[in-house]
Design an enzyme around this catalytic site. Structure first.
Site, PDB file in Angstrom:
ATOM      1  CG  ASP A  65      37.061  30.436  52.306  1.00  0.00           C
ATOM      2  OD1 ASP A  65      37.976  29.621  52.333  1.00  0.00           O
ATOM      3  OD2 ASP A  65      36.720  31.034  51.264  1.00  0.00           O
ATOM      4  CD  GLU A  67      36.293  23.884  59.748  1.00  0.00           C
ATOM      5  OE1 GLU A  67      36.469  23.334  60.796  1.00  0.00           O
ATOM      6  OE2 GLU A  67      36.621  23.424  58.554  1.00  0.00           O
ATOM      7  CG  ASP A  69      36.257  33.972  57.405  1.00  0.00           C
ATOM      8  OD1 ASP A  69      37.492  33.979  57.136  1.00  0.00           O
ATOM      9  OD2 ASP A  69      35.176  33.929  56.711  1.00  0.00           O
ATOM     10  CB  SER A 115      43.379  40.307  51.148  1.00  0.00           C
ATOM     11  OG  SER A 115      42.179  39.625  51.362  1.00  0.00           O
ATOM     12  CD  GLU A 146      34.157  42.950  38.505  1.00  0.00           C
ATOM     13  OE1 GLU A 146      34.861  42.129  39.169  1.00  0.00           O
ATOM     14  OE2 GLU A 146      34.182  43.919  37.951  1.00  0.00           O
ATOM     15  CE  LYS A 148      36.954  36.782  47.071  1.00  0.00           C
ATOM     16  NZ  LYS A 148      37.812  35.628  46.849  1.00  0.00           N
ATOM     17  NE  ARG A 169      46.901  38.165  48.208  1.00  0.00           N
ATOM     18  CZ  ARG A 169      45.658  37.733  48.775  1.00  0.00           C
ATOM     19  NH1 ARG A 169      44.842  38.373  48.295  1.00  0.00           N
ATOM     20  NH2 ARG A 169      45.569  36.765  49.488  1.00  0.00           N
ATOM     21  CD  GLU A 213      41.795  35.047  41.525  1.00  0.00           C
ATOM     22  OE1 GLU A 213      42.095  36.538  41.504  1.00  0.00           O
ATOM     23  OE2 GLU A 213      41.606  34.365  42.233  1.00  0.00           O
ATOM     24  CE  LYS A 355      34.844  33.808  50.758  1.00  0.00           C
ATOM     25  NZ  LYS A 355      36.084  33.394  49.973  1.00  0.00           N
TER      26      LYS A 355
HETATM   27  S1  IVH Z   1      38.996  43.048  42.816  1.00  0.00           S
HETATM   28  C1  IVH Z   1      42.392  44.859  46.153  1.00  0.00           C
HETATM   29  N1  IVH Z   1      37.549  41.521  41.451  1.00  0.00           N
HETATM   30  O1  IVH Z   1      39.845  37.457  45.099  1.00  0.00           O
HETATM   31  C2  IVH Z   1      41.827  43.759  45.548  1.00  0.00           C
HETATM   32  N2  IVH Z   1      39.111  40.550  42.997  1.00  0.00           N
HETATM   33  O2  IVH Z   1      39.944  37.732  48.096  1.00  0.00           O
HETATM   34  C3  IVH Z   1      40.820  43.956  44.528  1.00  0.00           C
HETATM   35  N3  IVH Z   1      39.096  37.981  43.064  1.00  0.00           N
HETATM   36  O3  IVH Z   1      42.916  39.173  45.557  1.00  0.00           O
HETATM   37  C4  IVH Z   1      40.300  42.647  43.930  1.00  0.00           C
HETATM   38  N4  IVH Z   1      37.674  37.625  41.492  1.00  0.00           N
HETATM   39  O4  IVH Z   1      42.495  37.958  43.634  1.00  0.00           O
HETATM   40  C5  IVH Z   1      38.464  41.544  42.601  1.00  0.00           C
HETATM   41  N5  IVH Z   1      36.026  40.038  40.463  1.00  0.00           N
HETATM   42  C6  IVH Z   1      37.133  40.325  40.969  1.00  0.00           C
HETATM   43  C7  IVH Z   1      37.706  39.053  41.698  1.00  0.00           C
HETATM   44  C8  IVH Z   1      38.762  39.307  42.536  1.00  0.00           C
HETATM   45  C9  IVH Z   1      38.409  37.198  42.117  1.00  0.00           C
HETATM   46  C10 IVH Z   1      40.310  37.580  43.949  1.00  0.00           C
HETATM   47  C11 IVH Z   1      41.344  38.499  43.893  1.00  0.00           C
HETATM   48  C12 IVH Z   1      41.609  39.125  45.079  1.00  0.00           C
HETATM   49  C13 IVH Z   1      40.858  38.057  45.922  1.00  0.00           C
HETATM   50  C14 IVH Z   1      40.396  38.618  47.421  1.00  0.00           C
END
Ligand code: IVH
Length: 699
Positions: A65, A67, A69, A115, A146, A148, A169, A213, A355
């Site tokens: 990621d 690289e 970016d 995104s 939270e 990710k 998506r 997810e 990240k």
């Molecule tokens: S909130 C408008 N919460 O990360 C997007 N996303 O890189 C709001 N993702 O598309 C997303 N864990 O698929 C949210 N706790 C989390 C997440 C999460 C993974 C993913 C999601 C998003 C992507 C963005």
């Protein structure tokens, strides 16, 4: 030449051996039908598009990621410096990638699926907070933090509490309809609970798009890979690749067999909005009451200082999480304030993805070697003084291409910073110039191929340097490896070492030669025991009846990847018909005709047929509409006529101009012509757009 990295994940005691094969081969493969333009901006855009394709569509990224970016940063700076050149084509900076595969019907999202903006440092977090303070006019802001989840994004729609569809998506506006597959994930109930287990009565919205997810937990990932390896199948590189690859399988039974999980972390559209809580912190509880899984653990922080402290502490806890993550998501807690802030073209303004930094270490470049890929592309690889990075010993890093070496000015003897992000091939992220020895000289890219010794070439408009010798031994090996791989006809057990031995002994020179191999060859040349020799023979025999698209993809025709191969297979139906493919208007046909115009290519296909290769007819995803004849009339609300026609054809159907007794369906939009009456008179089934899309989805 290949790199094998053993990755030991602390905390899970999980050891997975990841074989990262063919560094170079992904390059051309991904860029189906893209036009090359020689400007640096166009090159960078093409490069970014290639990585988007590998990440989103193929679930097989080759760079980290960080690289990626870096490439985007470089493009942004070039586009700012040269706005005129940048204006020539749409920028790769806008947009969020596109995960559509062409294998499923397409569905619109009611609310765009975006995104997330990324941050890597304390300063990024503070800047995010400062932006929100300015926009909301208050410094008293609470955040939910939270994990990710590192999986595959999906939008799941419930209407009056009933599961109706699941969509990827896609490009943010529309994605692949993966309803049939998502039904097989245990965490997606057919109906939402009206009474929670604690007795609370739930309000069910009329419509809700739940955003979640799909992922595979670390223990399940380890288990599945162990089973695959025992069966001689290649392991998945990451849980994300496994999840993303599985959920887009066209065979739902495969989905069922793999332990996919789902977590819901947000909402797209919700009617009425009053069905939602006022604060995001209550969302997980609400989701739980409906009988689904929300984010299992989160933290709350007020203001910038608490936010940074919480992010650091929560981030340290991640080693113990059983699910894969690639960062944290920071969200504004107040949903009304989220609404007020809205979104940019690509991401909501109320959230930030923090990240985790990938582990890095410094080491020295001992040498630069070259790997010759299937298409002849020479990929430079840095040979490093072995160094431990995040529990793994790293001795090699990809340098991607000649320009990358020049751009970063990497020299033999240099001290470099190496990063290992996930299970991606380690990469060099910087050179420590203060430690450059006086003797370090810029790397001279060789003028001849390290495998066959013939002069290399660089085509105009391409970054890649390649060996143009079709008979170059390295290319011969890589081509056969590709043919037998899962992307090709999938001959299980015939690995690179066996192929090397058979090529070196002069027994095979191309894919067709595989079908002339004898038991003796496996015993004598490969060194297999009698049972293994039998298995290999059987695997080769079985491969004769794999799907046509696999043969087409396995031939490794430049610019014909999975999607094009499938389409070509659908139209041509057999290798013999393919041989007769004349130059048509279809770009894939033209590419194939050019390939087959080369006598030695044509000979391979002829010899495959002579060897008894016979893909079963109609096994190339003939599609849900196979054999059905459609007539379109009127204007459809969402699809253009061309899009509707393309979808019918992609699903194996036929589009006709007028109604006859052969017509099976009429798709009707606004202001239909007389065709609607004719259809009714003949008793032909009439569909509106929604019904048509449902039919495409196989419902
Ligand atoms: S909130 C408008 N919460 O990360 C997007 N996303 O890189 C709001 N993702 O598309 C997303 N864990 O698929 C949210 N706790 C989390 C997440 C999460 C993974 C993913 C999601 C998003 C992507 C963005």
């Amino acid at each position: 030449m290949r790199a094998i990295y053993s990755i030991v994940r602390a905390g899970h005691r999980l050891v997975c051996v990841v074989a990262i094969l063919g560094l170079a081969t992904a390059a051309i493969h991904a860029a189906e039908f893209s036009a090359a333009t020689p400007s640096p901006i166009a090159e960078l855009r093409a490069e970014i598009a290639r990585h988007d394709e590998l990440y989103h569509r193929k679930a097989a990224p080759v760079i980290s990621d960080a690289e990626y970016d870096g490439l985007k940063r470089r493009l942004r700076s070039l586009e700012t410096q040269f706005p005129a050149a940048a204006a020539i084509a749409g920028s790769a900076l806008i947009g969020i990638g596109d995960d559509r595969t062409g294998l499923f019907a397409t569905r619109h999202h009611r609310t765009r699926m975006l995104s997330l903006e990324k941050g890597h440092t304390e300063a990024d977090l503070r800047a995010f907070h400062a932006r929100l303070v300015r926009a909301l006019g208050s410094g008293d802001i609470s955040y939910v933090i939270e994990p990710k989840f590192d999986g595959f994004a999906v939008s799941v729609t419930y209407e009056k509490g009933v599961f109706v569809r699941a969509v990827t998506r896609g490009d943010g506006t529309e994605g692949d309809d993966i309803t049939t597959n998502v039904r097989r994930i245990r965490g997606v109930p057919g109906t939402l609970r009206t009474v929670a287990s604690d007795g609370t009565v739930n309000a069910l919205p009329d419509v809700i798009e739940l955003r979640g997810e799909i992922y595979v937990s670390w223990p399940d990932f380890a288990r599945l890979n162990a089973t695959r390896e025992a069966a001689g199948e290649p392991p998945f590189a990451t849980p994300r690749n496994l999840a993303a690859g599985t959920i887009r399988q066209t065979d739902p039974a495969v989905v069922e067999a793999r332990e996919l999980e789902i977590v819901f972390h947000g909402v797209g559209a919700c009617v009425p909005g009053s069905a939602l809580p006022r604060q995001h912190r209550e969302f997980s509880v609400q989701v739980g009451r409906w009988g689904m899984r929300g984010v299992p653990e989160f933290r709350i922080a007020r203001g910038a200082d608490e936010l940074w402290a919480t992010v650091q502490a929560f981030g340290r806890a991640r080693e113990g999480w059983p699910y894969p993550t690639d960062g944290l998501v920071i969200k504004l807690d107040d949903l009304a304030a989220q609404q007020e802030l809205g979104a940019t073209e690509t991401a909501p303004r109320w959230a930030l993805a923090y990240k985790f930094a990938s582990p890095q270490a410094e080491t020295t470049v001992l040498g630069i070697t070259l790997q010759v890929g299937r298409t002849g592309v020479l990929t430079p690889v840095a040979e490093l003084a072995p160094v431990e990075i995040g529990g793994v010993t790293v001795a090699r890093a990809s340098l991607h291409n000649r320009d990358e070496i020049a751009r970063e000015d990497i020299r033999i003897g240099d001290t470099v910073r190496v990063e290992r992000a996930g299970e991606i091939i380690p990469s060099i992220v910087g050179v420590n110039r203060a430690r450059r020895p006086a003797s370090a000289e810029p790397f001279e890219f060789p003028a001849s191929c390290p495998s066959c010794g013939l002069p290399v070439e660089c085509r105009s408009g391409e970054v890649a340097v390649r060996c143009g010798n079709f008979d170059c031994p390295a290319q011969v090996r890589r081509r056969i490896e590709h043919f037998v791989s899962e992307d090709g006809v999938g001959i299980v057990g015939l690995g690179p070492a066996a192929i090397d031995a058979l090529v070196a002994a002069g027994r095979i020179n191309d894919a067709a030669d595989l079908y002339g191999l004898k038991r003796e060859d496996f015993l004598r040349i490969v060194g297999a025991g009698p049972p293994e020799a039998g298995r290999l023979q059987a695997a080769i025999e079985t491969s004769k009846t794999r799907e046509l698209r696999r043969f087409i993809q396995g031939l490794g025709i430049p610019r014909v990847g999975a999607v094009a191969a499938r389409e070509v297979a659908r139209r041509h139906r057999s290798l013999a018909v393919l041989l007769a493919a004349a130059e048509g208007s279809d770009p894939a046909d033209r590419v194939i005709a050019t390939y087959l115009a080369e006598p030695r290519h044509r000979r391979i296909v002829e010899r495959l047929i002579a060897a008894g290769v016979k893909p079963p007819p109609g096994d190339d995803g003939a599609g849900v509409l196979a054999g059905r004849v459609f007539v379109l009339t009127g204007t459809l609300p969402n699809l253009t006529r061309a899009q509707a026609m393309a979808r019918i054809e992609a699903a194996g159907g036929i589009v006709a101009g007028g109604i006859t007794r052969a017509t099976s369906h009429v798709v009707v939009g606004v202001d239909p012509g007389v065709k609607l009456e004719q259809a009714r008179a003949l008793g032909v089934e009439v569909l509106d757009e929604a019904g048509f899309v449902r039919l495409l989805a196989g419902e």
